[in-house]
Design a protein around this motif. Sequence first.
Motif, PDB file in Angstrom:
ATOM      1  N   TRP B 194       0.823  -1.316  -0.164  1.00 30.20           N
ATOM      2  CA  TRP B 194       0.037  -0.064   0.016  1.00 30.20           C
ATOM      3  C   TRP B 194       1.009   1.091  -0.026  1.00 30.20           C
ATOM      4  N   PHE B 195       0.556   2.293  -0.767  1.00 32.43           N
ATOM      5  CA  PHE B 195       1.402   3.604  -0.905  1.00 32.43           C
ATOM      6  C   PHE B 195       0.595   4.669  -0.857  1.00 32.43           C
ATOM      7  N   GLY B 196       1.051   5.703  -0.031  1.00 34.69           N
ATOM      8  CA  GLY B 196       0.636   7.027   0.002  1.00 34.69           C
ATOM      9  C   GLY B 196       1.683   7.962   0.353  1.00 34.69           C
ATOM     10  N   LEU B 197       1.297   9.327   0.650  1.00 38.99           N
ATOM     11  CA  LEU B 197       2.372  10.263   1.113  1.00 38.99           C
ATOM     12  C   LEU B 197       1.820  10.395   2.555  1.00 38.99           C
ATOM     13  N   ALA B 198       2.884  10.573   3.431  1.00 38.57           N
ATOM     14  CA  ALA B 198       2.678  10.517   5.084  1.00 38.57           C
ATOM     15  C   ALA B 198       1.789  11.755   5.310  1.00 38.57           C
ATOM     16  N   ARG B 247      -2.113   0.797  -4.566  1.00 39.68           N
ATOM     17  CA  ARG B 247      -1.625  -0.302  -4.446  1.00 39.68           C
ATOM     18  C   ARG B 247      -0.406  -0.653  -5.409  1.00 39.68           C
ATOM     19  N   VAL B 248       0.979  -0.789  -5.102  1.00 38.38           N
ATOM     20  CA  VAL B 248       1.860  -0.728  -5.947  1.00 38.38           C
ATOM     21  C   VAL B 248       2.519  -2.474  -5.984  1.00 38.38           C
ATOM     22  N   SER B 249       2.626  -2.746  -7.132  1.00 39.38           N
ATOM     23  CA  SER B 249       3.165  -4.411  -7.196  1.00 39.38           C
ATOM     24  C   SER B 249       4.488  -4.116  -8.213  1.00 39.38           C
ATOM     25  N   ILE B 250       5.553  -4.628  -7.788  1.00 32.15           N
ATOM     26  CA  ILE B 250       6.727  -4.613  -8.451  1.00 32.15           C
ATOM     27  C   ILE B 250       7.355  -5.906  -8.727  1.00 32.15           C
ATOM     28  N   THR B 251       7.646  -6.342  -9.888  1.00 31.67           N
ATOM     29  CA  THR B 251       8.073  -7.520 -10.448  1.00 31.67           C
ATOM     30  C   THR B 251       9.480  -7.490 -11.147  1.00 31.67           C
ATOM     31  N   THR B 252      10.280  -8.621 -10.835  1.00 27.61           N
ATOM     32  CA  THR B 252      11.505  -8.837 -11.614  1.00 27.61           C
ATOM     33  C   THR B 252      11.228 -10.154 -12.171  1.00 27.61           C
ATOM     34  N   ARG B 253      11.694 -10.249 -13.397  1.00 28.59           N
ATOM     35  CA  ARG B 253      11.427 -11.824 -14.075  1.00 28.59           C
ATOM     36  C   ARG B 253      12.922 -12.255 -14.484  1.00 28.59           C
ATOM     37  N   ASN B 254      13.775 -11.149 -14.747  1.00 28.16           N
ATOM     38  CA  ASN B 254      14.932 -11.475 -15.350  1.00 28.16           C
ATOM     39  C   ASN B 254      16.002 -10.846 -14.914  1.00 28.16           C
ATOM     40  N   LEU B 255      16.928 -11.466 -14.047  1.00 27.20           N
ATOM     41  CA  LEU B 255      18.230 -11.113 -13.105  1.00 27.20           C
ATOM     42  C   LEU B 255      19.290 -11.540 -14.017  1.00 27.20           C
ATOM     43  N   ASP B 263       9.512  -3.950 -13.095  1.00 27.24           N
ATOM     44  CA  ASP B 263       8.209  -3.795 -13.681  1.00 27.24           C
ATOM     45  C   ASP B 263       7.182  -3.292 -12.503  1.00 27.24           C
ATOM     46  N   ALA B 264       6.639  -2.028 -12.694  1.00 31.12           N
ATOM     47  CA  ALA B 264       5.782  -1.668 -11.320  1.00 31.12           C
ATOM     48  C   ALA B 264       4.247  -1.496 -12.244  1.00 31.12           C
ATOM     49  N   GLU B 265       3.333  -1.819 -11.408  1.00 33.36           N
ATOM     50  CA  GLU B 265       1.837  -1.606 -11.604  1.00 33.36           C
ATOM     51  C   GLU B 265       1.217  -0.816 -10.406  1.00 33.36           C
ATOM     52  N   VAL B 266       0.514   0.248 -10.848  1.00 34.49           N
ATOM     53  CA  VAL B 266       0.212   0.994  -9.823  1.00 34.49           C
ATOM     54  C   VAL B 266      -1.745   1.102  -9.728  1.00 34.49           C
ATOM     55  N   TRP B 267      -2.211   0.642  -8.645  1.00 33.90           N
ATOM     56  CA  TRP B 267      -3.604   0.633  -8.733  1.00 33.90           C
ATOM     57  C   TRP B 267      -4.291   1.408  -7.816  1.00 33.90           C
TER      58      TRP B 267
END
Lengths: 286, 286
Positions: B194-198, B247-255, B263-267
């Motif tokens: 979960w993401f917001g500004l304080a 809501r922020v989701s970050i994914t790495t598939r290729n190291l 890759d980030a998605e923000v909902w």
Amino acid sequence: MSEAASVQAVRATIGDSEFDRDTAVTLREPGVYDIDLSAGWTIINAVNGGYLLAVLGRALADALPHSDPFTISAHYLTASQPGPAVVRTDVVRTGRTLSTGQASLFQYDEAGREVERIRVLASYGDLDTLPDDVRTTAKAPAIPPMDQCFGPQDAPAPIPGSSAITDRLFLKLDPSTLGWALGAPSGKGEMRAWFGLADGRDADPLSLLLAVDALPPTAFEIGLSGWVPTVELTVHVRSRPAPGPLRVSITTRNLAGGFLEEDAEVWDSADRLVAQSRQLARVRLG
Amino acid sequence: MSEAASVQAVRATIGDSEFDRDTAVTLREPGVYDIDLSAGWTIINAVNGGYLLAVLGRALADALPHSDPFTISAHYLTASQPGPAVVRTDVVRTGRTLSTGQASLFQYDEAGREVERIRVLASYGDLDTLPDDVRTTAKAPAIPPMDQCFGPQDAPAPIPGSSAITDRLFLKLDPSTLGWALGAPSGKGEMRAWFGLADGRDADPLSLLLAVDALPPTAFEIGLSGWVPTVELTVHVRSRPAPGPLRVSITTRNLAGGFLEEDAEVWDSADRLVAQSRQLARVRLG
């Protein structure tokens, strides 16, 4: 002569192929390159965006101290035409591992004034110096064997308004992403294909810039026809591709507000994820 | 006072908040903007890359005829420090729907010479004029309710070398992506929060540029420690976010080869995919 046999017969090599000749840039003065954009890489009347990116990428490979585009971001401004163009490059920063450059491709209006077509920012390195560690969790796309896939050459008659680029590519589409061609799009934003160059030239980092933008748009499988012009395309080249055909998978997850993203993955014959790209494109209903 | 209560008590608004004050640019001359980079958005000693992107994005919103970054690509050149900086913008092309601009952020060396930190290419539009069609197949990330997630404030003691930015953010991490903090990384390249500004300011297109680069790096969950500096970051803003937490989701598939993609998605709270981003980062083992 079968397609496979014809590829064997004239097999071109990296450095001596249609792709190399048609992306060759000529140094006019330091940082400035001339090129005659080939009509051989057009889709309907538009010059393919991946071919254009390869031209810019080649100029930057000459202008920068490093040879391989690790990440290259292109913003497409106006539609390119076959014919004369000039690429103006700018070295932004040089480092030991990475160097960053900028390039713009211009063509000419009736009065001979330069009109900017594309602007690019890119960071280059040397793929051959990277360590061998791979911890990829990505899986190669499941595409049926090549002889169970279909290309433009398999169509009973030339596709109306078909495109010069189809003669330059070896493209065999996964039948499960071909519903659009039969009037029955799957509704899923996926497109998968075997990809190569028709003259048999193997892939290299520059031709990967072409590979990510050479399949039919995913929009077709979503059930949209019409043009899907690229606004911005960023490509990460992650490894030098092994010889042999590539597998390209393109996915769209978010069509909204008249725009969509297209994510491409390119896998080589050694099962390595050699390139990842994402573009933002506009949906222009046909 | 509980964290939730403190957010309620001082709730800031778009245009009047820490984020707005710290990204404010002052016009020096046409296309040139001064800013004092705040020490409030640092991670250890580095200025956060998403905050810097928001500064550049704000200068471009002023310089271009359109206000919203539809796609913005940043190449990071040298590490920024808190303190004075100048942003130089260039209008590349203006159109009816989209306009394209370039911007660079510079700081000063001991001799007062400008040193380039970041260069950006971006295409701007107006999110409020887009049609309402949404055919997204992407699914919002499954993150447990906020009270089952954990933020820096939940740690028993301040994290060593902790960062000013943690005071500015409201960040609640999905416990299933928190193994790294307990010495047991999952091995999966995923981070969700979960993401917001304080201060309670709601999200807008500019703060989305911060949101995509504000979580701990996925590399931590892969089991790597150390710094993961961004080489290039491209963000697509796809919709104006609704009020409420993101809501922020970050994914790495290729190291691989010492580099990885994130890759980030923000909902948003209305369950819309409001931003997608991808970055290429270097892995510097700690």
